[in-house]
Design an enzyme around this catalytic site. Structure first.
Site, PDB file in Angstrom:
ATOM      1  CG  PHE B 112      -1.862   1.273   1.782  1.00 31.38           C
ATOM      2  CD1 PHE B 112      -2.582   1.591   0.335  1.00 31.38           C
ATOM      3  CD2 PHE B 112      -1.600   2.237   2.183  1.00 31.38           C
ATOM      4  CE1 PHE B 112      -3.191   2.835   0.485  1.00 31.38           C
ATOM      5  CE2 PHE B 112      -2.118   3.166   2.655  1.00 31.38           C
ATOM      6  CZ  PHE B 112      -3.123   3.383   1.505  1.00 31.38           C
ATOM      7  CD  GLN B 113      -0.398   5.825   1.168  1.00 33.49           C
ATOM      8  OE1 GLN B 113       0.145   6.474   1.561  1.00 33.49           O
ATOM      9  NE2 GLN B 113      -1.508   6.762   1.070  1.00 33.49           N
ATOM     10  CE  LYS B 162       4.639   4.361  10.233  1.00 36.21           C
ATOM     11  NZ  LYS B 162       3.450   3.377   9.760  1.00 36.21           N
ATOM     12  CG  MET B 478       2.999  31.699 -23.375  1.00 33.34           C
ATOM     13  SD  MET B 478       4.178  33.311 -24.265  1.00 33.34           S
ATOM     14  CE  MET B 478       5.056  33.956 -23.177  1.00 33.34           C
TER      15      MET B 478
HETATM   16  C1  TPP Z   1       2.124  22.912 -15.822  1.00 28.28           C
HETATM   17  C2  TPP Z   1       2.129  23.205 -16.904  1.00 28.28           C
HETATM   18  N1  TPP Z   1       1.397  23.097 -18.253  1.00 28.28           N
HETATM   19  C3  TPP Z   1       1.075  23.537 -19.467  1.00 28.28           C
HETATM   20  C4  TPP Z   1       2.092  24.319 -19.388  1.00 28.28           C
HETATM   21  C5  TPP Z   1       2.368  25.189 -20.514  1.00 28.28           C
HETATM   22  N2  TPP Z   1       1.490  26.051 -20.467  1.00 28.28           N
HETATM   23  C6  TPP Z   1       2.431  27.607 -20.393  1.00 28.28           C
HETATM   24  S1  TPP Z   1       2.061  29.239 -20.386  1.00 28.28           S
HETATM   25  C7  TPP Z   1       1.083  29.081 -20.039  1.00 28.28           C
HETATM   26  C8  TPP Z   1      -0.752  29.593 -20.252  1.00 28.28           C
HETATM   27  C9  TPP Z   1      -0.821  30.074 -19.135  1.00 28.28           C
HETATM   28  O1  TPP Z   1      -1.837  31.078 -19.007  1.00 28.28           O
HETATM   29  P1  TPP Z   1      -2.045  32.071 -18.151  1.00 28.28           P
HETATM   30  O2  TPP Z   1      -1.889  31.426 -15.882  1.00 28.28           O
HETATM   31  O3  TPP Z   1      -3.428  32.933 -17.844  1.00 28.28           O
HETATM   32  O4  TPP Z   1      -0.691  33.281 -17.764  1.00 28.28           O
HETATM   33  P2  TPP Z   1      -0.388  34.068 -19.818  1.00 28.28           P
HETATM   34  O5  TPP Z   1       0.050  33.417 -20.144  1.00 28.28           O
HETATM   35  O6  TPP Z   1      -2.120  34.166 -19.565  1.00 28.28           O
HETATM   36  O7  TPP Z   1      -0.149  35.278 -18.501  1.00 28.28           O
HETATM   37  C10 TPP Z   1       0.217  27.341 -20.315  1.00 28.28           C
HETATM   38  C11 TPP Z   1      -0.730  26.504 -20.575  1.00 28.28           C
HETATM   39  C12 TPP Z   1       3.049  25.069 -18.360  1.00 28.28           C
HETATM   40  N3  TPP Z   1       3.810  26.087 -18.451  1.00 28.28           N
HETATM   41  N4  TPP Z   1       2.842  24.383 -17.271  1.00 28.28           N
END
Ligand code: TPP
Lengths: 163, 568
Positions: B112-113, B162, B478
């Protein structure tokens, strides 16, 4: 270019997977890999045969050295060295082919380790290319089974790898 | 004295002078938690998700130069922590991760775990250990702290079954530890250093390019002296911001994908480039084939030999701690009458000034909508450039890096290498913990913040008055920007529908929430928020949805192939 890397590693659980993991994670080739303990029980020696450009080999060596379990890395192909590989090959050897097979084994300085009335099991050592040559010299149809250890290597003369 | 493994863990942490452990309990670590209960020297911070624990330990380390420590349970505790560990690994952050494991006799039984912690984390740690005998526990923890903080730093994990925490042994904590297989070269080669100095002094168009290594090795003072002594332009990467004062006229801004026009042009056109604790990352130099120039000499100073000549062939490699190497370079230059040819340097600066005229970071300041860049500029003003700023990943991260001028190292805390959304808030917790009373801002986006939003609860419990600056564009900004530029405006899954009411959400967690919708309210909101010194304030800025980050180098292109705002 083909390179033979000799590596001294700590005899720790997981050391082998750190090294093989490094090769797969970074997309490096492994042609063969052998590992066994040395006279010093705390260390194992590994021989990796790999293929890559000088830049890639430089990176591989640096990345290996970066692993905490790796004690030393030497590229044997940078100097004079001896390379040996062991092969066991089981071949069909019946009737008139029997004599011919024995002769061929002798030419390659092979030893017949086991015999049945239809087969020989032959032991051969040498460089990888010598073993390849033997396999090419016999008809592919007669090979029943092969097992190879992969290359081991050691520097010639005063070249010594130890800590 | 005979101690149990669990007691030993705590004693080791005390011996290492650890103030805070960020963690989350579970079956495999209950014995260790029981020992936490019995003492109060090492404080435990209870997060709400193991990813948060690791990011918090990471932010703690980045802002303080100390090694971050976290503790999680076996199985899901570990798998939840992996994102945090990989984040720390990519940015070379010194960290010790203690993980519980099922009892030794159960290992390999699909207990488990149970999970293969050492196997799962192997590619994203500097090193890891599984402790199989309580007699090895103290020395293993000592090794972990030693490995984490020396050479090229990084996270080191110690997996503790553990039964090992229950077993007893004589305790003594080693004062020092050495590993025959681990001997990082720390002193630069004198001959190479001489060559580097010679190149720099003879250069007509010198440039210094500094990365995260300068921050990690506390080499900002040396870097600053060197740049001023030589009189050349200096750029610092996303990871190196604050390594050289951003308000200094010799600072040309960040390089790379969202770097300034002048820096990218100068990186490409200099004749001698000194790279200090930087790694010619793809986001920095773009395509290495475009970057290559036969007539440019490159000096590369780094603690990690495998960083050198990995992406770019260099002329003078120097392996060593960057602070030490820079010290040696400074000695040589200070004792030499030679300086780069002033006339050549003047021409070089004239060229750079010409590039600076592009004013590549200008944006529309007349808009009726809140421009995200404006929020960052105001944040900079109102905090007098003196805040710790953490960020998540996306457009907001780039704007924070471009518009907040960091004059000091360890003030800018972001996930540069792995680019982990969800980093900002938990990292800010670690920062605030080790810098009580200091202004700490978390610049984030409405998507990123939701990846570790649960930590608002931790902030309440520990009274962490972080100021969250949410640049809310209702988009995975982005991602949307790439879709606009390279995918014909097909915004596949990048619109975030059904957003929560962040003000109510903040209030539900016991914090202050604010929603800001007009440019005219930005200044006032920020001022008000920073006046609330003992409260966490969640500022939800409703920003212009269409804003993009400029300049931008499309993937695979060269440094000079930037898209500028005016060109669209
Ligand atoms: C954990 C994770 N999943 C996906 C990505 C791909 N990714 C890079 S920027 C982004 C958008 C981020 O959106 P937000 O936080 O609203 O910031 P904004 O770019 O709008 O300023 C994504 C999905 C990532 N960098 N990290």
């Amino acid at each position: 270019m083909r390179h033979i890397l000799s590596i001294l590693v700590e005899n720790e659980a997981g050391a082998l997977s750190r090294i093989s993991g490094l090769f797969s994670a970074r997309g490096y080739n492994i042609e063969s890999l052998t590992v066994a303990p040395t006279e010093d029980v705390t260390m194992s020696r590994m021989t990796i045969v790999t293929i890559g450009s000088d830049d890639v080999i430089e990176q591989i060596t640096k990345q290996l050295n970066k692993l905490v379990d790796v004690v030393k890395v030497v590229d044997l192909t940078e100097g004079n060295h001896i390379e040996r590989e062991l092969m066991l090959v089981k071949v069909r050897a019946a009737g008139k082919d029997r004599e011919e097979m024995k002769r061929l084994a002798d030419v390659f300085r092979g030893r017949i380790l086991d015999v049945t009335d239809k087969s020989y099991t032959i032991e051969l050592t040498g460089t990888g290319s010598k073993l390849d040559a033997f396999l090419q010299a016999i008809e592919p149809g007669v090979i029943l089974e092969t097992v190879r250890t992969g290359a081991s290597g050691i520097g010639r003369g005063e070249r010594i790898l130890r800590i | 004295m005979q101690l149990t493994g669990a007691e030993i863990v705590i004693r080791c942490l005390q011996e290492e002078g650890v103030e805070y452990v960020f963690g989350y309990p579970g079956g495999a670590v209950l014995n260790i938690y029981d020992e936490f209960f019995k003492q109060d020297k090492v404080k435990h911070v209870l997060v709400r998700h193991e990813q948060g624990a690791v990011h918090a330990a990471d932010g703690y380390s980045r802002s303080s130069m100390k090694t971050g420590v976290c503790l999680v349970t076996s199985g899901p505790g570990v798998t939840n922590a992996v994102t945090g560990i990989a984040t720390a690994y990519m940015d070379s952050i010194p960290m010790v991760v203690l993980t519980g494991q099922v009892p030794t006799h159960a290992i390999g039984q699909d207990a488990f775990q149970e999970c293969d912690t050492v196997g799962i984390t192997r590619p994203c740690v500097k090193h890891n250990f599984l402790v199989k005998d309580v007699k090895d526990l103290a020395v293993t923890i000592k090794k972990a702290f030693y490995l984490a903080s020396t050479g090229r730093p990084g996270p080191v994990l110690v997996d503790i079954p553990k039964d090992i925490t229950q077993a007893s042994t004589e305790f003594s904590y080693p004062k020092t530890v050495s590993l025959r297989s681990y001997n990082p070269v720390t002193k630069g080669h004198a001959g190479q250093i001489k060559k580097a100095v010679q190149l720099l002094l003879e250069a007509k168009r010198p440039m210094i390019y500094a990365g995260g290594g300068v921050i990690l090795n506390n080499a900002a003072p040396q870097l600053t002296r060197l740049v001023r002594l030589v009189g050349c332009p200096c750029t610092t990467t996303l990871m190196g911001l604050g390594g050289f004062p951003a308000t200094d006229p010799q600072f040309t801004g960040m390089p790379g994908m969202h770097g300034t026009y002048e820096t990218n042009m100068a990186m490409q056109n200099c004749d001698v480039l000194i790279a200090v604790g930087a790694r010619f990352d793809d986001r920095v130099i773009g395509n290495p084939q475009h970057f290559y120039r036969a007539d440019r000499k490159i000096v590369h100073i780094d603690i990690d030999p495998s960083s050198i000549s990995k992406r770019v062939k260099v002329d003078v490699p120097i392996v060593g701690y960057v602070a030490d190497v820079l010290d040696e370079m400074l000695k040589l230059i200070e004792s030499s009458p030679q300086r780069p040819d002033p006339a050549a340097l003047k021409t070089w600066w004239a060229e750079i000034t010409e590039w600076q005229r592009k004013d590549c970071l200008k944006y529309d300041t007349k808009s009726d909508l809140i421009k995200p860049q404006y929020v960052i500029q105001k944040l900079y003003e109102i905090t007098s450039g003196d805040a710790f700023v953490t960020s998540d990943v996306g457009q907001h991260q780039m704007w924070a890096a471009q518009y907040y001028k960091f004059d000091e190292p360890r003030r800018w805390i972001n996930s540069g290498g792995l680019g982990t959304m969800g980093f900002g808030l938990p990292a800010a917790m670690g920062v605030q913990m080790v810098n009580p009373g200091a202004p700490v801002a978390c610049v984030t986006g409405e998507a990123s913040i939701q990846m570790c939003i649960q930590e608002l609860s931790t902030c309440k419990q520990y009274h962490l008055p972080i100021k969250i600056v949410n640049l809310n564009n209702r988009y995975l900004g982005m991602v949307r920007q790439w879709q606009e530029f390279f995918y014909g405006n097909r915004y596949a899954e990048s619109y975030i529908d059904a957003l929560p009411d962040f003000v109510k959400l903040a209030e539900a967690y016991g914090h202050v929430g604010m929603k800001i919708e007009k440019p005219g309210d930005v200044d006032g909101a920020l001022r008000e928020a920073f006046k609330l010194k003992d409260r966490l304030v969640f500022m939800d800025f409703i920003t212009d949805q269409t804003e993009n980050v400029f300049p931008m180098i499309p993937g695979g292109k060269g440094l000079t192939e930037m898209i500028l705002a005016e060109e669209l």
